[in-house]
Design a protein around this motif. Structure first.
Motif, short mmCIF file in Angstrom:
data_model
loop_
_atom_site.label_atom_id
_atom_site.label_comp_id
_atom_site.label_asym_id
_atom_site.label_seq_id
_atom_site.Cartn_x
_atom_site.Cartn_y
_atom_site.Cartn_z
N PRO A 19 16.01 57.77 35.84
CA PRO A 19 17.58 57.59 35.44
C PRO A 19 18.56 58.50 36.15
O PRO A 19 19.64 58.18 36.15
N GLU A 20 18.11 59.82 36.41
CA GLU A 20 19.08 60.79 36.93
C GLU A 20 19.57 60.25 38.47
O GLU A 20 20.75 60.50 38.59
N HIS A 21 18.86 59.38 39.02
CA HIS A 21 19.42 58.95 40.30
C HIS A 21 20.47 57.92 40.00
O HIS A 21 21.36 57.79 40.74
N VAL A 28 29.12 58.53 41.52
CA VAL A 28 29.72 58.42 42.76
C VAL A 28 30.73 57.06 42.38
O VAL A 28 31.81 57.12 43.29
N ALA A 29 30.04 56.05 42.35
CA ALA A 29 30.51 54.95 42.26
C ALA A 29 31.85 54.74 41.49
O ALA A 29 32.77 54.32 41.73
N ALA A 34 37.75 54.22 41.50
CA ALA A 34 39.08 54.79 40.84
C ALA A 34 39.74 54.90 42.08
O ALA A 34 41.09 54.79 41.99
N ARG A 35 39.23 55.50 43.29
CA ARG A 35 39.99 55.83 44.32
C ARG A 35 40.86 54.44 44.99
O ARG A 35 41.94 54.20 45.30
N ILE A 64 23.17 52.99 46.05
CA ILE A 64 23.45 54.61 46.13
C ILE A 64 22.29 55.20 45.40
O ILE A 64 21.84 56.32 45.86
N ALA A 65 21.64 54.67 44.64
CA ALA A 65 20.89 55.36 43.61
C ALA A 65 19.54 55.45 44.29
O ALA A 65 18.51 56.64 44.39
#
Length: 212
Positions: A19-21, A28-29, A34-35, A64-65
């Motif tokens: 789960p940490e990944h 990150v996502a 948001a940006r 990403i994970a």
């Protein structure tokens, strides 16, 4: 011990990561989304509706994970399977008759969809003329009883056990189909087959047989 959210734990379970990944990928996502939202002029609700359709956001987070876990090949595989499942692969020539299934099942829509998804995952399809096996590989068959619409049955390719990664081993077939949004039976059926239910049928996978 970190207390991860149920969503993080579920996605981690689905793609076979710690789960940490996944938690890292969500952070990150979230920052990236948001940006992007700030620069598009869309309302937050509009952006969320746009980005969460068709499992797109889950595919991005999972990608990403996987990369954070050092599994770049599996990261790309997840995206390829997602694109195949939602019809977003670049144009490909339709498979020839006898590729991935017997010639008599070539026009079956669920069979063709399953063959496309499994091929996108890098699994080798069978090539057959209906009598002879011209090249070994996985074989997809439809339910021919009429009792289970939307179900297909998958015979793994002979080299499945030797593969590693997300699509590795015989259970890689279930992992890929589950990631593509299909329902699966998590054990082998008689005849060394796996069963998968098309997403359109998942709400009613075992319809009652009409009374005669």
């Amino acid at each position: 011990m970190t207390d991860y959210s149920p969503g993080v734990r579920q996605l981690a379970h689905e793609i076979g990561l710690d789960p940490e990944h996944v938690a890292h990928a969500v952070r990150v996502a979230s920052r990236t989304f948001a940006r992007v939202q700030v620069t598009t002029g869309m309302s937050l609700d509009q952006f969320r509706r746009l980005f969460t359709q068709d499992r797109h956001s889950l595919a991005i987070v999972a990608n990403i994970a996987m990369r954070h876990a050092g599994r770049r090949d599996d990261a790309q595989l997840l995206m390829d399977v997602y694109k195949a499942a939602v019809g977003r692969l670049p144009y490909e020539r339709p498979p020839h008759t006898g590729v991935g299934t017997l010639p008599e099942y070539h026009g079956h829509p669920q069979v063709q969809e399953a063959v496309r998804i499994l091929t996108a995952a890098g699994m080798p399809p069978i090539h057959t003329d209906g009598v002879h096996e011209l090249r070994p590989g996985f074989q997809v068959m439809p339910d021919d009883t009429g009792h289970f619409p939307g179900w297909v049955f998958i015979k793994p390719d002979p080299g499945a056990k030797a593969r590693t990664g997300f699509a590795g081993g015989d259970l890689g077939y279930l992992a890929v189909m589950r990631w593509a949004g299909w329902g699966v039976i998590p054990e082998r059926l008689p005849g060394d087959l796996y069963a998968a239910c098309h997403p359109d049928q998942r709400g009613n996978p075992f319809p009652a047989t009409p009374a005669s």
